[in-house]
Write an enzyme that holds these catalytic residues in place. Sequence first.
Site, short mmCIF file in Angstrom:
data_model
loop_
_atom_site.label_atom_id
_atom_site.label_comp_id
_atom_site.label_asym_id
_atom_site.label_seq_id
_atom_site.Cartn_x
_atom_site.Cartn_y
_atom_site.Cartn_z
N ASN A 56 31.59 21.76 28.58
CA ASN A 56 31.38 20.60 29.44
C ASN A 56 31.30 19.30 28.63
OD1 ASN A 56 31.43 21.68 32.03
ND2 ASN A 56 29.26 22.22 32.01
N ARG A 89 37.16 46.77 41.31
CA ARG A 89 37.58 47.56 42.47
C ARG A 89 37.22 46.83 43.77
NH1 ARG A 89 33.97 52.61 41.25
NH2 ARG A 89 32.55 50.84 41.09
N ASP A 127 34.63 23.52 35.23
CA ASP A 127 34.85 24.17 36.52
C ASP A 127 36.05 25.11 36.47
OD1 ASP A 127 32.69 22.86 37.57
OD2 ASP A 127 33.86 21.35 38.66
N HIS A 184 33.41 18.09 32.74
CA HIS A 184 33.01 19.05 33.79
C HIS A 184 34.18 19.62 34.58
CE1 HIS A 184 28.61 18.79 33.40
NE2 HIS A 184 28.83 17.54 33.01
N GLU A 201 26.94 29.02 34.99
CA GLU A 201 27.99 29.84 34.40
C GLU A 201 27.60 31.31 34.36
OE1 GLU A 201 25.40 28.42 30.94
OE2 GLU A 201 26.01 27.73 32.93
N ASP A 259 27.40 35.88 31.30
CA ASP A 259 27.15 34.47 31.00
C ASP A 259 28.26 33.96 30.07
OD1 ASP A 259 24.99 32.21 31.08
OD2 ASP A 259 25.62 32.34 28.98
N ARG A 272 36.81 45.44 28.90
CA ARG A 272 38.24 45.15 29.03
C ARG A 272 38.44 43.74 29.61
NH1 ARG A 272 39.50 48.82 32.57
NH2 ARG A 272 39.63 50.46 30.99
#
Length: 534
Positions: A419, A443, A428, A424, A454, A411, A474
């Site tokens: 926003n 991978r 995006d 917005h 989100e 999240d 990472r």
Amino acid sequence: MAFSPVEAKKKCTELLCKWEAYLKLPSFESFVEFAVSLSSFSEFLQGKSLSGLHRLSHGLEQQVLALFDAADKHRISQATLDGLQSRIEALSERVSQFVESNGQSMEQRRVHPETDAASDQAPTHRVWLVCNTAKQWQGLATKLKYFNIQAEIYPWKGLPEKAEEPSIVMLDTQGMSPQKVCEHIKIMRASFVASKLIAHRFQDDFNHVKEALRAGCDYCFAETTPQSVILAKIIELCSTEEESPYRVLVVEDSLTASKSIQRTLQQSGIESLAVMNPSEVLTGLRSFQPDMVLMDMYMPDCTGVEATRVIRQHAEFLSTPVVYLSGDGDMALQVDALRLGGDHFLTKPFNPVFLNAVVKSKIERYRTLRRSMLRDGLTGLFNHRTAKERLATAVNVAGNTHGRLAVAMIDIDHFKTVNDKYGHPMGDEVIRSLAWLLKQRLRKGDLVGRYGGEEFLVILPGSDAEQAFDVLDRIRRDFSLIRYTFEDTWFDTTFSAGVSQFFPSTNAEAMIKDADEALYDAKNSGRNCVVARG
């Protein structure tokens, strides 16, 4: 480029063998085999984004297809054959040069190879930015590196003489006339057979763009194009995913005809399954899961139209393309066949090159339609429903094979503030950047879905919670370093993640619940962190 250059050499060698076979035995059948091989090679080059090589092969292909009638009547002149020989040798030489200069295996160029969970990541791509003022491209170069894209900035007169071809060469054409730009593009195209060429700050005029594309350019951007759009295009070009082979179900009562069709399809790398009895078509559709059906029009006790109407009674096959094959050229019959559920009509005997072209175009559109149903429009990731379905499948596989599986919920922190403060469109861009980063850093076998707003769902087969933590942490660190420009300032953002691990007693919903709870812990721990539950 997500393949070994040796693959291009192998396919070119196959083409040369077909040509030599035709010269030794100049029959129409051997000419057709050569033409099919050339068409397949041209499509391969296009699919691998080898623009310069594709232009050479495509021009040769157009000449060969125009000679079909002459080949059928054995009227190809020696001068024409000599001309073809020269063009084939030129193509082969350029392929050899490409292989020699790009011979390092892509498998050796992995990012962060130190952990099992990261050992199969996408290779680093290289982009050359050719301009007179390097400063204006520093911000773009910095952003690109977070997506495994190495940007190298060169002046127009300072390009390396001997270097492995980059994935993309972008030319800053500010202050140049359209004619001068086209001259540069032709020179670049002659030097870079595999790279995508982009002309930036090009005059936004139909005829000028047409001439640039004709000269060998792949994309043209006007001077007013926002840098975020350029970034998105570069990432898109560097993020091509390997598609599974096309699959065709052949419904044909003649064994000879079905073998001939399958052989033609195989030459273009298309997998096929043949059924001789129309009553077996539903079984074939369910077991083989084809992208389309090649349907004979006339079979004992059942016409192709009748078989197609049965297929269309099943919701899961409503969108599967059906192409009819028939020796009957009756226009009224063809119209009725298309009205009753068919998508195309080919008359026997068919041109093998045309058959493959029709098959591939129908399958490409079918897959595009399926992608729009399975993917999120903003990010290109799996949508909520598809992500949950893929997780359920992964859980079943892990349960049946006693394998490992980890799931993460991600999240973006304080996204509402982004926003509200920056708008917005910038929100995006943040969502897209995280989606791109996840696709680049995970991978090939890992799955990512936009779970909603989100929030993202990440599925890591073969990994436990500890490995998933290492990879996601990472990515979290790198994501926090990305700067988003807004007017005269910039901002950054972070994400939090929760990880859960598969146990024999858990199911897909339980794994999501555990990952959600771990995400909640991460939020309560100050955000910008990953919490794993093993």
